[in-house]
Design a protein around this motif. Structure first.
Motif, PDB file in Angstrom:
ATOM      1  N   GLY A  73      -4.283 -33.178  -0.764  1.00 34.66           N
ATOM      2  CA  GLY A  73      -3.240 -33.750  -1.596  1.00 34.66           C
ATOM      3  C   GLY A  73      -3.620 -33.914  -3.051  1.00 34.66           C
ATOM      4  O   GLY A  73      -2.904 -34.564  -3.810  1.00 34.66           O
ATOM      5  N   ARG A  74      -4.711 -33.314  -3.437  1.00 28.32           N
ATOM      6  CA  ARG A  74      -5.150 -33.413  -4.822  1.00 28.32           C
ATOM      7  C   ARG A  74      -4.489 -32.321  -5.653  1.00 28.32           C
ATOM      8  O   ARG A  74      -4.256 -31.222  -5.171  1.00 28.32           O
ATOM      9  CB  ARG A  74      -6.673 -33.283  -4.900  1.00 28.32           C
ATOM     10  N   GLY A  75      -4.218 -32.610  -6.888  1.00 30.56           N
ATOM     11  CA  GLY A  75      -3.582 -31.640  -7.766  1.00 30.56           C
ATOM     12  C   GLY A  75      -4.564 -30.898  -8.648  1.00 30.56           C
ATOM     13  O   GLY A  75      -4.149 -30.193  -9.556  1.00 30.56           O
ATOM     14  N   ASP A  76      -5.866 -31.049  -8.381  1.00 33.86           N
ATOM     15  CA  ASP A  76      -6.863 -30.443  -9.257  1.00 33.86           C
ATOM     16  C   ASP A  76      -7.663 -29.334  -8.576  1.00 33.86           C
ATOM     17  O   ASP A  76      -8.794 -29.056  -8.960  1.00 33.86           O
ATOM     18  CB  ASP A  76      -7.813 -31.508  -9.790  1.00 33.86           C
ATOM     19  N   ALA A  77      -7.066 -28.704  -7.585  1.00 29.94           N
ATOM     20  CA  ALA A  77      -7.784 -27.647  -6.858  1.00 29.94           C
ATOM     21  C   ALA A  77      -8.033 -26.445  -7.765  1.00 29.94           C
ATOM     22  O   ALA A  77      -7.119 -25.963  -8.431  1.00 29.94           O
ATOM     23  CB  ALA A  77      -6.987 -27.211  -5.634  1.00 29.94           C
ATOM     24  N   PRO A  78      -9.271 -25.952  -7.795  1.00 28.59           N
ATOM     25  CA  PRO A  78      -9.557 -24.765  -8.598  1.00 28.59           C
ATOM     26  C   PRO A  78      -8.903 -23.535  -7.961  1.00 28.59           C
ATOM     27  O   PRO A  78      -8.686 -23.487  -6.751  1.00 28.59           O
ATOM     28  CB  PRO A  78     -11.081 -24.653  -8.548  1.00 28.59           C
ATOM     29  N   VAL A  79      -8.614 -22.565  -8.779  1.00 25.29           N
ATOM     30  CA  VAL A  79      -8.086 -21.296  -8.305  1.00 25.29           C
ATOM     31  C   VAL A  79      -9.268 -20.351  -8.155  1.00 25.29           C
ATOM     32  O   VAL A  79     -10.064 -20.201  -9.070  1.00 25.29           O
ATOM     33  CB  VAL A  79      -7.043 -20.725  -9.280  1.00 25.29           C
ATOM     34  N   GLU A  80      -9.387 -19.751  -6.971  1.00 26.39           N
ATOM     35  CA  GLU A  80     -10.492 -18.833  -6.693  1.00 26.39           C
ATOM     36  C   GLU A  80      -9.967 -17.547  -6.081  1.00 26.39           C
ATOM     37  O   GLU A  80      -8.910 -17.538  -5.441  1.00 26.39           O
ATOM     38  CB  GLU A  80     -11.460 -19.446  -5.672  1.00 26.39           C
ATOM     39  N   GLN A  81     -10.738 -16.492  -6.246  1.00 23.65           N
ATOM     40  CA  GLN A  81     -10.438 -15.224  -5.595  1.00 23.65           C
ATOM     41  C   GLN A  81     -10.648 -15.373  -4.088  1.00 23.65           C
ATOM     42  O   GLN A  81     -11.591 -16.030  -3.653  1.00 23.65           O
ATOM     43  CB  GLN A  81     -11.358 -14.127  -6.138  1.00 23.65           C
ATOM     44  N   ILE A  82      -9.754 -14.796  -3.330  1.00 30.04           N
ATOM     45  CA  ILE A  82      -9.907 -14.713  -1.880  1.00 30.04           C
ATOM     46  C   ILE A  82     -10.314 -13.280  -1.557  1.00 30.04           C
ATOM     47  O   ILE A  82      -9.789 -12.333  -2.145  1.00 30.04           O
ATOM     48  CB  ILE A  82      -8.596 -15.078  -1.150  1.00 30.04           C
ATOM     49  N   TYR A  83     -11.256 -13.136  -0.632  1.00 26.19           N
ATOM     50  CA  TYR A  83     -11.735 -11.818  -0.224  1.00 26.19           C
ATOM     51  C   TYR A  83     -11.504 -11.615   1.270  1.00 26.19           C
ATOM     52  O   TYR A  83     -11.733 -12.536   2.058  1.00 26.19           O
ATOM     53  CB  TYR A  83     -13.240 -11.686  -0.491  1.00 26.19           C
TER      54      TYR A  83
END
Length: 117
Positions: A73-83
């Motif tokens: 429920g946090r709004g600060d999730a980093p964006v990462e590449q999915i492989y």
């Protein structure tokens, strides 16, 4: 005998910057990787059966918010590449002549140049 890849805290931090779209993927197809062995006290999309296992990157799937953080429920999730990462079934479960492909966030992976197969 000491485990050379002991359980480690998840390397993802909430202050990670979004990936640069112009930057090359950290793990191009064919890269040998190993998943981190960690058992966080919160949600993770890295299945227990795949922790600390070796696989090969099939292809990048695109960037997404890290579910480990956004699911809380946090709004600060980093964006990462999915492989998409291919594992031999026998490496995951000790038997099987097929392979399994899992979509995994970049912070779950480390390069594994040692070929001990």
């Amino acid at each position: 005998m000491t485990d050379p890849h002991p359980a480690a805290p998840h390397p993802a931090a909430p202050d990670l910057a979004a990936p640069d779209p112009a930057a090359p993927d950290r793990f191009p197809p064919g890269t040998r990787v190993r998943t981190y062995r960690h058992d966080p006290p919160h949600h993770t999309r890295l299945p227990r059966y795949a922790r600390g296992k070796r696989g090969v990157v099939v292809e990048p799937e695109g960037p997404e918010e890290l579910a480990d953080i956004s699911a809380r429920g946090r709004g600060d999730a980093p964006v990462e590449q999915i492989y998409a990462v291919r594992f031999e079934a026998r490496d995951l479960w000790g038997e099987g002549d097929h392979h399994v492909v899992l979509d995994l966030w970049e912070s779950y992976l480390e390069e594994d140049p040692d070929d001990e197969r």
